[in-house]
Design an enzyme around this catalytic site. Structure first.
Site, PDB file in Angstrom:
ATOM      1  N   CYS A  82      35.322  47.969  40.153  1.00 59.73           N
ATOM      2  CA  CYS A  82      34.583  49.105  39.599  1.00 59.73           C
ATOM      3  C   CYS A  82      35.158  50.423  40.123  1.00 59.73           C
ATOM      4  O   CYS A  82      36.312  50.728  39.858  1.00 59.73           O
ATOM      5  CB  CYS A  82      33.092  48.962  39.845  1.00 59.73           C
ATOM      6  SG  CYS A  82      32.099  50.109  38.817  1.00 59.73           S
ATOM      7  N   HIS A 188      32.571  44.099  36.820  1.00 62.18           N
ATOM      8  CA  HIS A 188      32.056  43.502  38.056  1.00 62.18           C
ATOM      9  C   HIS A 188      32.182  41.980  37.983  1.00 62.18           C
ATOM     10  O   HIS A 188      31.315  41.328  37.387  1.00 62.18           O
ATOM     11  CB  HIS A 188      30.580  43.868  38.251  1.00 62.18           C
ATOM     12  CG  HIS A 188      30.340  45.285  38.636  1.00 62.18           C
ATOM     13  ND1 HIS A 188      30.374  45.714  39.951  1.00 62.18           N
ATOM     14  CD2 HIS A 188      30.070  46.383  37.891  1.00 62.18           C
ATOM     15  CE1 HIS A 188      30.113  47.014  39.991  1.00 62.18           C
ATOM     16  NE2 HIS A 188      29.937  47.446  38.756  1.00 62.18           N
ATOM     17  N   GLU A 190      31.561  39.974  40.318  1.00 63.89           N
ATOM     18  CA  GLU A 190      30.453  39.398  41.088  1.00 63.89           C
ATOM     19  C   GLU A 190      29.154  39.368  40.287  1.00 63.89           C
ATOM     20  O   GLU A 190      28.197  38.700  40.694  1.00 63.89           O
ATOM     21  CB  GLU A 190      30.271  40.173  42.401  1.00 63.89           C
ATOM     22  CG  GLU A 190      29.522  41.474  42.306  1.00 63.89           C
ATOM     23  CD  GLU A 190      30.342  42.642  41.783  1.00 63.89           C
ATOM     24  OE1 GLU A 190      29.844  43.778  41.847  1.00 63.89           O
ATOM     25  OE2 GLU A 190      31.484  42.428  41.326  1.00 63.89           O
TER      26      GLU A 190
END
Length: 209
Positions: A82, A188, A190
């Site tokens: 990001c 992202h 994650e």
């Protein structure tokens, strides 16, 4: 042997979700701002959320700019996520201000020209055929939250080794980069479920050097 991944803690980023995702992908994680502790690891993850300028200030406050440059100069694997991806570029343009980035990658981060911002939600990524980061990942969606990006119109971005692209509301932008030991994603991983875990696992298990 389990790969040890350093996560640079400079006050920005979804640190704990990133750490959990890395652990789920098979890594041993060290979250710290201590350079010696971080340098004991094999790989470095650079997180980041919010404003470009604030992230750069936070990095400088903990010497993270020097750490990242030294890490890359030594050819050690780095992953930016990001705004951690964005600060790797030469500069960011926000609210009329030009803020120098780390300058590891060529290009400028600027506000997107899409009608609907932020670009928030799931989107596809067009990765190059020779991508290592996206190995065996095709036609999948990743999770994005951003209003700024390195856009297709950036004259320098074509000098980057491997670029993955995405498009939002007619505006094409850099979704991920692979250049030497440096990898980075605007999205992202994650927060991208199983496909994000697969991408992190691919990065963790890439051969060194």
């Amino acid at each position: 042997m389990t790969t040890r991944v350093a996560v640079l803690d400079y006050g920005s980023g979804n640190l704990h979700s990133a750490c959990r995702a890395l652990e789920a992908a098979g890594a041993s994680v060290v979250l710290s701002a201590d350079h010696a502790e971080l340098r004991s690891c094999q790989r470095l993850l650079l997180p980041g959320v919010g404003a470009f300028a604030a992230c750069m200030e936070g990095l400088r406050c903990v010497g993270g700019d020097e750490l990242v440059h030294a890490w890359v100069d030594e050819g050690r694997p780095l992953l930016g996520i990001c705004v951690g991806h964005q600060v790797l570029f030469e500069q960011g343009l926000e609210h009329g201000l030009e803020v120098p980035g780390l300058g590891i990658l060529p290009g400028t981060v600027e506000r997107m020209e899409a009608r609907r911002l932020p670009h928030m939600g799931w989107n596809t990524v067009q990765a190059p055929a020779d991508s290592t980061l996206f190995h065996q990942i095709a036609d999948e969606r990743f999770y994005f939250v951003h209003s700024y990006a390195v856009r297709r119109a950036s004259s320098d971005v074509h000098a980057i080794g491997r670029v993955a692209w995405s498009e939002h509301d007619g505006d094409r932008f850099v979704a991920a980069v692979e250049q030497g030991c440096v990898s980075s994603t605007q999205f992202h991983p994650e927060k991208s479920g199983r496909v994000g875990a697969r991408l992190l696992s691919s990065w963790i298990n890439q051969p060194m050097g």
